[in-house]
Design a protein around this motif. Structure first.
Motif, short mmCIF file in Angstrom:
data_model
loop_
_atom_site.label_atom_id
_atom_site.label_comp_id
_atom_site.label_asym_id
_atom_site.label_seq_id
_atom_site.Cartn_x
_atom_site.Cartn_y
_atom_site.Cartn_z
N MET A 46 0.81 -1.22 0.00
CA MET A 46 0.00 0.00 0.00
C MET A 46 0.84 1.27 0.00
SD MET A 46 -2.90 -1.17 -0.37
CE MET A 46 -3.62 0.47 -0.43
N VAL A 47 2.12 1.16 0.35
CA VAL A 47 2.96 2.36 0.35
C VAL A 47 3.09 2.94 -1.07
CG1 VAL A 47 5.21 1.22 0.02
CG2 VAL A 47 5.07 3.36 1.31
N LYS A 48 3.03 2.07 -2.09
CA LYS A 48 3.10 2.56 -3.46
C LYS A 48 1.88 3.41 -3.79
CE LYS A 48 4.74 -0.06 -6.69
NZ LYS A 48 4.94 -1.16 -7.67
N ILE A 75 -1.82 -3.93 -7.15
CA ILE A 75 -2.30 -4.06 -5.77
C ILE A 75 -3.36 -5.15 -5.66
CG2 ILE A 75 -3.45 -2.85 -3.87
CD1 ILE A 75 -2.20 -0.27 -4.85
N GLU A 76 -4.13 -5.38 -6.72
CA GLU A 76 -5.16 -6.42 -6.69
C GLU A 76 -4.57 -7.81 -6.43
OE1 GLU A 76 -8.95 -5.89 -9.26
OE2 GLU A 76 -7.32 -4.97 -10.40
N GLU A 77 -3.27 -7.94 -6.63
CA GLU A 77 -2.62 -9.23 -6.38
C GLU A 77 -2.64 -9.61 -4.91
OE1 GLU A 77 -1.20 -11.40 -8.77
OE2 GLU A 77 -2.41 -10.06 -10.05
N ILE A 78 -2.91 -8.63 -4.02
CA ILE A 78 -2.94 -8.97 -2.59
C ILE A 78 -4.06 -9.96 -2.27
CG2 ILE A 78 -1.94 -6.77 -1.86
CD1 ILE A 78 -4.78 -5.93 -0.97
N GLU A 79 -5.07 -10.05 -3.14
CA GLU A 79 -6.15 -11.00 -2.90
C GLU A 79 -5.66 -12.44 -2.99
OE1 GLU A 79 -9.59 -10.18 -5.19
OE2 GLU A 79 -9.85 -8.16 -4.39
N LYS A 80 -4.48 -12.64 -3.55
CA LYS A 80 -3.91 -13.98 -3.62
C LYS A 80 -3.07 -14.30 -2.38
CE LYS A 80 -3.61 -13.74 -8.68
NZ LYS A 80 -2.70 -13.80 -9.86
N CYS A 81 -2.86 -13.28 -1.54
CA CYS A 81 -2.03 -13.47 -0.35
C CYS A 81 -2.87 -13.85 0.86
CB CYS A 81 -1.25 -12.18 -0.03
SG CYS A 81 -0.16 -11.63 -1.35
N LYS A 82 -2.36 -14.76 1.66
CA LYS A 82 -3.00 -15.13 2.91
C LYS A 82 -1.94 -15.12 4.01
CE LYS A 82 -6.70 -17.99 0.94
NZ LYS A 82 -7.47 -19.25 1.05
N PHE A 83 -2.28 -14.47 5.12
CA PHE A 83 -1.33 -14.31 6.22
C PHE A 83 -1.78 -15.16 7.41
CE2 PHE A 83 -1.12 -10.57 3.62
CZ PHE A 83 0.22 -10.21 3.61
N PRO A 84 -0.91 -15.99 7.97
CA PRO A 84 -1.28 -16.79 9.14
C PRO A 84 -1.74 -15.89 10.29
CG PRO A 84 0.84 -17.48 8.27
CD PRO A 84 0.48 -16.22 7.56
#
Length: 333
Positions: free
Chosen positions: A284-286, A320-329
């Motif tokens: 999100m800093v970008k 940024i839409e690529e964050i939807e592919k990320c999952k954080f424990p």
């Protein structure tokens, strides 16, 4: 209109408001304007009626102008979420109609009048709200203070429940857990029993361990929402949590390309990415640097961005839409 009427009828049926048959003399009164708010992603009530304690009267003052707000006495949100990530077994819950569990005494309830009629051919009636009302400045403090006093009063009988209420509640949301099945079951039992002594009902139970929920009725369990990829999710203090995998997810929804992009829209899009723990900060800093560029260009809030800036924004959104592919424990240790 139908949902609005049902909401008001519930207030009457639960004796959370009563009709004013006679206007008393010498008692201060105030009428609260009200309107509905639609919350599509709520797992329970989609439509809520909210009351406006900030509406000015003929004196130029509103009810909120003369009310004391009260200090912040609940734990810090960041602390609660950090602690939540330390538990092996997570446990969350929600107090049903928390504000309305706390009664407002007479004559203060005469400062909570509303006008209502179900049908256009009915006479408009005056009602007074009998409980702490969302939309008044002191509501949060009064509800939290009442719950915390209950926890202190009962700490000798239910010490674990008292500790959880004072430590792991953010207003009406419980964000807690433990490191063993026995510990979490005891937390659930004592917390529910203690709150029940004050007529607070906790519901929407949820956990990453299904065994915790075995003896809970289905109507008292959390109702899951669907994420974009079909995952069953719930909101935990605004964070998207998938209990089955015990991971945090993030969603990014930019405005459609058919709309003209302005600085206001850019800020609105960035603000929708709720991230109190800073998990997606590097991404999100970008977007924030892009917003900073718009300030440097001295672009007003509703000015259309140049074609070059719009193209840069669309490219950034796609990344940024690529964050939807990320999952954080959820569990960090």
């Amino acid at each position: 209109k139908s949902q609005y009427s049902i909401f008001i009828k519930e207030y009457i049926d639960l004796q959370h408001m009563s009709i004013v048959e006679k206007i008393p003399k010498g008692v201060l009164t105030y009428f609260l304007p009200h309107h509905c708010v639609i919350k599509a992603d709520s797992s329970t009530t989609k439509l809520r009626v909210v009351f406006d304690g900030s509406a000015k009267t003929s004196t130029g003052l509103s009810l909120n102008d003369i009310l004391m707000c009260g200090p912040t006495i609940q734990p810090n949100l960041f602390d609660i979420l950090l602690r939540f990530r330390s538990f092996k077994i997570a446990l969350t819950g929600d107090i049903c109609k928390m504000y309305r569990c706390v009664k407002v005494s007479c004559p203060d309830n005469f400062l909570q009048w509303i006008l209502w009629r179900n049908h256009q051919d009915e006479t408009i009636k005056i009602y007074k709200l009998e409980t702490v009302t969302y939309g008044t400045k002191s509501a949060s403090f009064l509800a939290v203070r009442a719950m915390q006093q209950l926890a202190k009063d009962e700490q000798n009988y239910l010490p674990i429940g008292s500790k959880i209420i004072l430590r792991d509640f953010y207003v009406d949301d419980m964000i807690s857990g433990g490191d063993s099945l026995e510990e979490v079951n005891e937390i659930k039992l004592q917390t529910a029993n203690l709150l029940g002594r004050g007529k607070f009902k906790i519901r929407k139970w949820c956990s990453n361990d299904p065994r915790i929920l075995n003896k809970i009725n289905d109507d008292e369990k959390e109702t899951f929402l669907k994420f974009h990829d079909g995952s069953d999710i719930t909101k935990t203090l605004g964070l998207i949590w998938e209990p089955s995998s015990d991971k945090f997810l993030f969603s990014f929804v930019p405005f459609p390309r058919t709309r003209t992009i302005t600085k206001r829209m850019v800020l609105s899009t960035i603000a929708k990415c709720y991230d109190p723990l800073g998990l997606i900060g590097p991404v999100m800093v970008k977007a924030k640097v892009f917003l900073q560029t718009l300030w440097k260009e001295k672009i007003d809030w509703d000015d259309n961005l140049s074609q070059q800036l719009q193209s840069a924004w669309y490219t950034l959104c796609a990344e940024i839409e690529e964050i939807e592919k990320c999952k954080f424990p959820r569990r960090a240790i």
